[in-house]
Enzyme design. Structure first.
Site, PDB file in Angstrom:
ATOM      1  N   HIS A 146     -44.373  21.057  98.489  1.00  0.00           N
ATOM      2  CA  HIS A 146     -44.012  22.370  99.015  1.00  0.00           C
ATOM      3  C   HIS A 146     -45.326  23.082  99.366  1.00  0.00           C
ATOM      4  CE1 HIS A 146     -42.509  26.552  98.802  1.00  0.00           C
ATOM      5  NE2 HIS A 146     -41.292  26.056  98.917  1.00  0.00           N
ATOM      6  N   ASP A 191     -45.667  20.821  89.895  1.00  0.00           N
ATOM      7  CA  ASP A 191     -44.722  21.753  90.495  1.00  0.00           C
ATOM      8  C   ASP A 191     -43.322  21.310  90.077  1.00  0.00           C
ATOM      9  OD1 ASP A 191     -42.955  23.160  92.028  1.00  0.00           O
ATOM     10  OD2 ASP A 191     -43.674  22.417  93.961  1.00  0.00           O
ATOM     11  N   GLN A 244     -38.190  22.316  91.411  1.00  0.00           N
ATOM     12  CA  GLN A 244     -36.921  21.621  91.659  1.00  0.00           C
ATOM     13  C   GLN A 244     -36.528  20.743  90.472  1.00  0.00           C
ATOM     14  OE1 GLN A 244     -35.010  22.285  94.158  1.00  0.00           O
ATOM     15  NE2 GLN A 244     -36.438  23.372  95.497  1.00  0.00           N
ATOM     16  N   LYS A 259     -34.149  29.669  90.950  1.00  0.00           N
ATOM     17  CA  LYS A 259     -33.538  28.383  91.302  1.00  0.00           C
ATOM     18  C   LYS A 259     -32.742  27.817  90.127  1.00  0.00           C
ATOM     19  CE  LYS A 259     -37.232  26.952  94.494  1.00  0.00           C
ATOM     20  NZ  LYS A 259     -36.767  27.448  95.796  1.00  0.00           N
ATOM     21  N   CYS A 319     -40.241  24.920 103.916  1.00  0.00           N
ATOM     22  CA  CYS A 319     -41.567  25.253 103.371  1.00  0.00           C
ATOM     23  C   CYS A 319     -42.336  23.987 102.998  1.00  0.00           C
ATOM     24  CB  CYS A 319     -41.486  26.178 102.157  1.00  0.00           C
ATOM     25  SG  CYS A 319     -40.644  27.701 102.502  1.00  0.00           S
TER      26      CYS A 319
END
Lengths: 142, 402
Positions: free
Chosen positions: B116, B193, B196, B219, B356
């Site tokens: 991302h 990261d 997700q 999220k 993104c």
């Protein structure tokens, strides 16, 4: 026909499949403006050639959805041959029409009037206006 | 878990015609979270860490209680949890504080085209300023980060590895634990990261042994404007703050000042108090349902959908083998922005564009993609309605000449 079908059936598919005045020229007489919408990837460059107060030529190139690409093609056909002031007025009227602002209905938008249907798809207004905004930019950079 | 029962907790889904397939961008929020936000605003909407009156004490307790919940959620220590604006600011904090102060021109930073923008751009910036080299892990032919390819770019000059746990476009799970182990062997630190990953799978930062890990509240059923940075205590202790102001300082003199202990030295200004408290409620909700159950459910829906999509002509799927609930696809010859307007007409919310993550879109050599992402409130009926809409969209665009 639903709204979407009306929108696509009309001029849009014709110009999307058979774009007019596409391709940029390497000519200093042309004013060039590039606009990009980074969120969706629409990327359009518009050139205009103004001589003796007349829009002699409008060219464009770029990538994007059918509404973006076809509107650039329709725009070029609508504006070529117009007086600069009239072209400016048409562009202004078109953008006001798309964004649901008050606009002068006496101005003849010719084929571009079909994009009135885009009003029903607010998320697509940007697609239909990006080429016209670039054209306005070329006039300002005169 | 029963998605039909869970759905009732989400007020947006009271519109029964709505099919929400854009959780990878932001999840919907359940009543339990909304009520918790209301509770803060209605009962103790005052500042934290400042007031010596009772109400401020209550707000502070609630805010810090959420920090404790977050720390347990990922098996971290309490002081290793920094509240941020979201995953983006958490990832930026790592790059701006650790990166800018520890890297130089002989060092290398490993990233990937699967990142991302919020993971790759901060390190691009660090690379431009420090002249450390930005190195991309070559993706395999499916677009995955593999250990084999990771080993090709890892070397003794690698100082930072900044990769995603789950890709927001492809839905692949990266072999992050092994990447961390290998990185530590050459003395590099790893910033994960997990934006997700955290909403969908159990994370144990001690087991992973990651140095930094970032995720967002919105999220994972929580409010917008709140995110989390986990960092190992010894690293955080040695990192300078990147924002200065109220509440992060210890003693302030005319020409120098000292900072509070972590995490507070990284939390200047009035924090997202309601957001943090709401995130605590979201974690309670997810714990009650069970992340393993959620992951299984999403994967089941994704497999069901992919199998049906395969039977439809002109549908190109880019990530058939994904282990999560994300599907990236296109209708052949139709720009995704044209397509998404059709789906919108069927009241299906989904994403079209670059997500993104322009690097993976360029890697795929497409202008953009359509993306759907499933979560705990999606049902098999959602899949069926979506598949029906895909067929109709394909027929429609072909009929008008695409």
């Amino acid at each position: 026909m639903n709204n979407l079908e009306i929108l696509y059936r009309q001029v849009i598919m014709d110009h999307y499949k058979n774009p007019r005045n596409k391709g940029l020229l390497n000519d200093n007489g042309y004013k060039t403006i590039h606009i990009k919408n980074p969120t969706c990837g629409d990327d359009i460059t518009v050139q205009s050639l103004i001589e003796d107060g007349i829009v002699k030529d409008v060219r464009y190139d770029g990538t994007g959805c059918s509404i973006c690409c076809s509107s650039a093609s329709v725009m070029s056909e609508t504006l070529i041959g117009k007086k600069k002031e009239d072209a400016k007025k048409i562009a202004e009227t078109y953008i006001n029409m798309l964004t649901n602002k008050e606009y002068d209905e006496t101005v003849d938008l010719e084929e571009a009037v079909v994009y009135q249907g885009v009003q029903k798809f607010p998320a697509r207004i940007k697609c239909a206006s990006i080429a016209w905004k670039a054209f306005e930019g070329t006039l300002e950079s005169e | 878990m029963d998605p039909y029962k869970l759905k009732k907790d989400f007020p947006v889904l009271s519109d029964e015609t709505l099919i929400y397939l854009d959780t990878a961008a932001s999840s919907l929020k359940p009543n339990q979270v909304i009520k918790k936000l209301d509770e803060y605003y209605e009962k103790y909407s005052v500042n934290v860490h400042r007031g010596v009156y009772n109400l401020s004490y209550v707000a502070t307790e609630m805010y810090e209680e959420s920090r404790r919940k977050v720390s347990e959620f990922i098996n971290a220590d309490f002081n290793e949890i920094i509240f941020t604006r979201g995953a983006s600011s958490a990832l930026n904090l790592v790059a701006s504080s650790y990166g800018l102060n520890n890297l130089s021109s002989t060092d290398e930073i490993i990233v990937s085209e699967l990142e991302h923008h919020s993971q790759v751009l901060p390190w691009q910036n660090v690379s431009n300023i420090t002249k450390a080299k930005l190195i991309y892990v070559p993706l395999n032919k499916e677009g995955r980060i593999t250990i084999e390819n990771f080993k090709k770019v890892l070397n003794k000059n690698t100082k930072v590895v900044a990769l995603n746990y789950v890709s927001n476009v492809m839905g692949y799970i990266a072999p992050i634990k092994e990447i961390i182990k290998l990185s530590h062997e050459v003395g590099a630190i790893v910033s994960v990261d997990a934006a997700q990953a955290a909403p969908h799978k159990k994370i144990d930062v001690k087991d992973l042994d990651c140095d930094f890990l970032s995720f967002s509240g919105h999220k994972m059923l929580g409010p917008t404007g709140i995110g989390v940075l986990f960092g190992k205590r010894e690293l955080l202790d040695n990192m300078p703050p990147i924002e200065f102001g109220g509440d992060m300082n210890d003693n302030v003199n005319l020409y120098e000042a000292s900072w509070k202990e972590v995490p507070y030295k990284f939390e200047t200004g009035t924090p997202g108090i309601a957001g943090a408290i709401g995130l605590g409620a979201a974690i309670d909700y997810l714990d009650n349902v069970g992340l393993d159950e959620i992951a299984k459910h999403e994967y089941k829906l994704k497999e069901y959908t992919v199998n049906k999509l395969r039977e439809i002509d002109d549908i190109i799927i880019y990530n058939e083998s994904a282990e999560t609930g994300i599907i990236s696809f296109n209708i052949d010859g139709v720009h995704p922005h044209d397509a998404v307007t059709f789906f919108d007409g069927d009241n299906i919310c989904m994403r079209a564009g670059h997500h993104c993550a322009q690097l993976i879109i360029k890697w795929l050599k497409v202008p953009a993609t359509l993306r759907i992402s499933y979560y705990l409130y999606n049902t098999i009926e959602d899949c069926d309605k979506f598949i029906e809409s895909v067929k109709n969209a394909r027929d429609f665009f072909k009929s008008v000449g695409f």
